[in-house]
Design a protein around this motif. Structure first.
Motif, PDB file in Angstrom:
ATOM      1  N   MET A  70       0.640  -1.176  -0.186  1.00  0.00           N
ATOM      2  CA  MET A  70       0.078  -0.181  -0.051  1.00  0.00           C
ATOM      3  C   MET A  70       0.758   1.481  -0.176  1.00  0.00           C
ATOM      4  O   MET A  70       0.410   2.188  -0.490  1.00  0.00           O
ATOM      5  CB  MET A  70      -0.995   0.093   1.207  1.00  0.00           C
ATOM      6  N   SER A  71       2.160   1.129   0.602  1.00  0.00           N
ATOM      7  CA  SER A  71       2.771   2.451   0.607  1.00  0.00           C
ATOM      8  C   SER A  71       3.788   2.409  -0.796  1.00  0.00           C
ATOM      9  O   SER A  71       4.033   3.731  -1.043  1.00  0.00           O
ATOM     10  CB  SER A  71       3.785   2.350   1.723  1.00  0.00           C
ATOM     11  N   LEU A  72       4.137   1.632  -1.563  1.00  0.00           N
ATOM     12  CA  LEU A  72       4.913   1.569  -2.581  1.00  0.00           C
ATOM     13  C   LEU A  72       4.028   1.750  -3.781  1.00  0.00           C
ATOM     14  O   LEU A  72       4.726   2.392  -4.766  1.00  0.00           O
ATOM     15  CB  LEU A  72       5.662   0.237  -2.644  1.00  0.00           C
ATOM     16  N   LEU A  73       2.848   1.502  -4.065  1.00  0.00           N
ATOM     17  CA  LEU A  73       1.999   1.504  -5.107  1.00  0.00           C
ATOM     18  C   LEU A  73       1.561   2.908  -5.329  1.00  0.00           C
ATOM     19  O   LEU A  73       0.997   3.521  -4.407  1.00  0.00           O
ATOM     20  CB  LEU A  73       0.762   0.505  -5.312  1.00  0.00           C
ATOM     21  N   SER A  74       1.549   3.499  -6.442  1.00  0.00           N
ATOM     22  CA  SER A  74       1.116   4.857  -6.787  1.00  0.00           C
ATOM     23  C   SER A  74       0.329   5.056  -8.152  1.00  0.00           C
ATOM     24  O   SER A  74       0.917   4.886  -9.110  1.00  0.00           O
ATOM     25  CB  SER A  74       2.344   5.798  -6.807  1.00  0.00           C
ATOM     26  N   HIS A  75      -0.756   4.928  -8.058  1.00  0.00           N
ATOM     27  CA  HIS A  75      -1.841   5.030  -9.167  1.00  0.00           C
ATOM     28  C   HIS A  75      -3.073   5.444  -8.513  1.00  0.00           C
ATOM     29  O   HIS A  75      -3.285   5.240  -7.517  1.00  0.00           O
ATOM     30  CB  HIS A  75      -1.932   3.462  -9.711  1.00  0.00           C
ATOM     31  N   HIS A  76      -3.653   6.239  -9.460  1.00  0.00           N
ATOM     32  CA  HIS A  76      -4.965   6.991  -8.978  1.00  0.00           C
ATOM     33  C   HIS A  76      -6.168   6.222  -9.037  1.00  0.00           C
ATOM     34  O   HIS A  76      -7.067   6.601  -8.121  1.00  0.00           O
ATOM     35  CB  HIS A  76      -5.505   8.081  -9.891  1.00  0.00           C
ATOM     36  N   ASN A  77      -5.966   4.936  -9.232  1.00  0.00           N
ATOM     37  CA  ASN A  77      -6.957   3.908  -8.703  1.00  0.00           C
ATOM     38  C   ASN A  77      -6.907   2.760  -8.066  1.00  0.00           C
ATOM     39  O   ASN A  77      -7.335   1.791  -7.541  1.00  0.00           O
ATOM     40  CB  ASN A  77      -7.509   3.107 -10.152  1.00  0.00           C
ATOM     41  N   VAL A  78      -5.509   2.945  -7.214  1.00  0.00           N
ATOM     42  CA  VAL A  78      -5.002   1.987  -5.954  1.00  0.00           C
ATOM     43  C   VAL A  78      -4.941   2.751  -4.767  1.00  0.00           C
ATOM     44  O   VAL A  78      -4.398   3.890  -4.452  1.00  0.00           O
ATOM     45  CB  VAL A  78      -3.925   1.486  -6.592  1.00  0.00           C
ATOM     46  N   LEU A  79      -5.643   2.356  -3.896  1.00  0.00           N
ATOM     47  CA  LEU A  79      -5.719   2.806  -2.472  1.00  0.00           C
ATOM     48  C   LEU A  79      -4.212   2.682  -1.889  1.00  0.00           C
ATOM     49  O   LEU A  79      -3.916   1.780  -1.672  1.00  0.00           O
ATOM     50  CB  LEU A  79      -6.846   2.239  -1.529  1.00  0.00           C
ATOM     51  N   ASN A  80      -3.763   3.709  -1.301  1.00  0.00           N
ATOM     52  CA  ASN A  80      -2.285   3.836  -0.848  1.00  0.00           C
ATOM     53  C   ASN A  80      -2.359   3.913   0.658  1.00  0.00           C
ATOM     54  O   ASN A  80      -3.354   4.600   0.890  1.00  0.00           O
ATOM     55  CB  ASN A  80      -1.408   4.817  -1.456  1.00  0.00           C
ATOM     56  N   ALA A  81      -1.243   3.889   1.333  1.00  0.00           N
ATOM     57  CA  ALA A  81      -1.386   3.943   2.783  1.00  0.00           C
ATOM     58  C   ALA A  81      -0.575   5.343   3.006  1.00  0.00           C
ATOM     59  O   ALA A  81       0.567   5.369   2.173  1.00  0.00           O
ATOM     60  CB  ALA A  81      -0.766   3.007   3.458  1.00  0.00           C
ATOM     61  N   TYR A  82      -0.982   6.257   3.746  1.00  0.00           N
ATOM     62  CA  TYR A  82      -0.125   7.383   3.903  1.00  0.00           C
ATOM     63  C   TYR A  82       0.825   7.078   4.950  1.00  0.00           C
ATOM     64  O   TYR A  82       2.111   7.518   4.789  1.00  0.00           O
ATOM     65  CB  TYR A  82      -1.031   8.422   4.547  1.00  0.00           C
ATOM     66  N   ILE A 122     -17.875   2.361 -15.616  1.00  0.00           N
ATOM     67  CA  ILE A 122     -16.911   3.133 -15.195  1.00  0.00           C
ATOM     68  C   ILE A 122     -15.877   2.366 -14.077  1.00  0.00           C
ATOM     69  O   ILE A 122     -15.016   2.530 -13.965  1.00  0.00           O
ATOM     70  CB  ILE A 122     -17.754   4.368 -14.527  1.00  0.00           C
ATOM     71  N   VAL A 123     -17.031   1.568 -13.163  1.00  0.00           N
ATOM     72  CA  VAL A 123     -16.099   1.027 -11.961  1.00  0.00           C
ATOM     73  C   VAL A 123     -15.455  -0.250 -12.677  1.00  0.00           C
ATOM     74  O   VAL A 123     -14.310  -0.301 -12.210  1.00  0.00           O
ATOM     75  CB  VAL A 123     -17.219   0.144 -11.319  1.00  0.00           C
ATOM     76  N   LEU A 124     -15.748  -0.821 -13.797  1.00  0.00           N
ATOM     77  CA  LEU A 124     -15.149  -1.927 -14.303  1.00  0.00           C
ATOM     78  C   LEU A 124     -13.719  -1.210 -14.814  1.00  0.00           C
ATOM     79  O   LEU A 124     -12.495  -1.927 -14.792  1.00  0.00           O
ATOM     80  CB  LEU A 124     -15.822  -2.556 -15.182  1.00  0.00           C
ATOM     81  N   LYS A 125     -14.005  -0.243 -15.661  1.00  0.00           N
ATOM     82  CA  LYS A 125     -12.901   0.431 -16.135  1.00  0.00           C
ATOM     83  C   LYS A 125     -11.664   0.956 -15.012  1.00  0.00           C
ATOM     84  O   LYS A 125     -10.263   0.683 -15.291  1.00  0.00           O
ATOM     85  CB  LYS A 125     -13.246   1.762 -17.005  1.00  0.00           C
ATOM     86  N   ASP A 126     -11.988   1.548 -14.213  1.00  0.00           N
ATOM     87  CA  ASP A 126     -10.999   2.041 -13.141  1.00  0.00           C
ATOM     88  C   ASP A 126     -10.519   0.825 -12.412  1.00  0.00           C
ATOM     89  O   ASP A 126      -9.336   0.854 -12.012  1.00  0.00           O
ATOM     90  CB  ASP A 126     -11.545   2.937 -12.102  1.00  0.00           C
ATOM     91  N   THR A 127     -11.361  -0.298 -12.087  1.00  0.00           N
ATOM     92  CA  THR A 127     -10.611  -1.645 -11.487  1.00  0.00           C
ATOM     93  C   THR A 127      -9.826  -1.976 -12.411  1.00  0.00           C
ATOM     94  O   THR A 127      -8.796  -2.612 -12.055  1.00  0.00           O
ATOM     95  CB  THR A 127     -12.116  -2.268 -11.194  1.00  0.00           C
ATOM     96  N   LYS A 158     -11.219   3.306  -6.478  1.00  0.00           N
ATOM     97  CA  LYS A 158      -9.919   2.797  -6.003  1.00  0.00           C
ATOM     98  C   LYS A 158      -9.875   1.462  -5.659  1.00  0.00           C
ATOM     99  O   LYS A 158     -10.857   0.678  -4.586  1.00  0.00           O
ATOM    100  CB  LYS A 158      -9.245   3.354  -4.795  1.00  0.00           C
ATOM    101  N   LEU A 159      -9.122   0.290  -5.885  1.00  0.00           N
ATOM    102  CA  LEU A 159      -8.814  -0.860  -5.587  1.00  0.00           C
ATOM    103  C   LEU A 159      -8.077  -1.011  -4.245  1.00  0.00           C
ATOM    104  O   LEU A 159      -7.079  -0.407  -3.955  1.00  0.00           O
ATOM    105  CB  LEU A 159      -8.051  -1.813  -6.576  1.00  0.00           C
ATOM    106  N   ALA A 160      -8.639  -1.548  -3.279  1.00  0.00           N
ATOM    107  CA  ALA A 160      -7.980  -1.648  -1.989  1.00  0.00           C
ATOM    108  C   ALA A 160      -7.850  -3.139  -1.233  1.00  0.00           C
ATOM    109  O   ALA A 160      -8.192  -4.023  -2.197  1.00  0.00           O
ATOM    110  CB  ALA A 160      -9.087  -1.144  -0.826  1.00  0.00           C
ATOM    111  N   ASP A 161      -7.376  -3.412  -0.037  1.00  0.00           N
ATOM    112  CA  ASP A 161      -7.082  -4.502   0.385  1.00  0.00           C
ATOM    113  C   ASP A 161      -6.391  -5.474  -0.217  1.00  0.00           C
ATOM    114  O   ASP A 161      -6.609  -6.192  -1.029  1.00  0.00           O
ATOM    115  CB  ASP A 161      -8.473  -5.197   0.743  1.00  0.00           C
TER     116      ASP A 161
END
Length: 169
Positions: A70-82, A122-127, A158-161
Motif C-alpha cells: 500500500m505504501s509503494l504502489l502509486s496509481h490514482h485507482n489504487v488505495l495507498n497508505a499514508y 466506469i467501475v470496471l474501467k477504473d478497476t 480505488k482498489l483496496a485490500d
C-alpha cells in the motif's frame, strides 16, 4: 512527535494522539476501519485500518506485505497508505478516506437491484486500470470483490485490500 513523509503528499504523524477517531465504518475478518481526522494536518479526514496483531489470523509477514504494497504502489485507482505504525498491540494503517465507501455498501444501500450499465462500465474501467498497474508492478491482487473496490464522493474508484496479494508476475 514523529512524522513519516508521504511521497505523494503531506507528512502524516506517527503519534496516535494526532488522530481523532470519529466513527467505525467497517469491520473485516482481521481489522476494523475507522473514519478519523488528522488534527495536525488541518483536520484532514482519513481512514484508519486497525489490525489487532494478537488476534489476527494473518501472520505478521502477510500484514507487513500489505502495508509495504500500500505504501509503494502509486496509481490514482489504487488505495495507498499514508503511513503505518503500532498502537499498543494494533497496527494502524492511515489511508485516504473514501466517502462513499465500498462498492458493496453502495450497491446494497442505494442500488438493491444492481448498478446501471454506465456505472458498471466506469467501475470496471477504473478497476481494470488498477489491476493493469498492479500487474505491471509484478503483483496479483487475488481478492477482487465489491467490498474491496472503494468509491469517493466525487466518483473516484480505488482498489483496496492487498492482504492476500502476491508477487507473482
Amino acid at each position: 512527535m514523529q512524522i513519516r513523509t508521504c511521497p505523494r503528499g503531506p507528512a502524516f504523524p506517527l503519534d496516535p494522539g494526532s488522530y481523532k477517531i470519529l466513527a467505525e465504518i467497517g469491520i473485516g475478518i482481521n481489522a476494523v476501519v475507522y473514519k478519523a481526522i488528522c488534527v495536525p494536518l488541518a483536520s484532514a479526514t482519513v481512514a484508519i485500518k486497525s489490525i489487532d496483531l494478537d488476534r489476527s489470523h494473518v501472520d505478521l509477514e502477510s500484514i507487513r506485505h500489505e502495508t509495504k504494497m500500500m505504501s509503494l504502489l502509486s496509481h490514482h485507482n489504487v488505495l495507498n497508505a499514508y503511513t503505518s505504525f503500532t498502537v499498543d498491540k494494533r497496527l494502524w494503517l492511515v489511508m485516504p478516506f473514501m466517502a462513499a465507501g465500498s462498492l458493496r455498501s453502495v450497491m446494497s444501500c442505494s442500488f438493491p437491484n444492481g448498478l446501471g450499465e454506465s456505472c458498471i462500465a466506469i467501475v470496471l474501467k477504473d478497476t481494470l486500470n488498477a489491476l493493469a498497474y498492479i500487474h505491471a508492478q509484478g503483483h496479483v491482487h487475488r481478492d477482487i470483490k465489491a467490498g474491496n473496490i472503494l468509491v469517493d464522493s466525487d466518483g473516484t474508484v480505488k482498489l483496496a485490500d492487498f492482504g492476500v496479494s502476491c508477487f507473482d508476475l
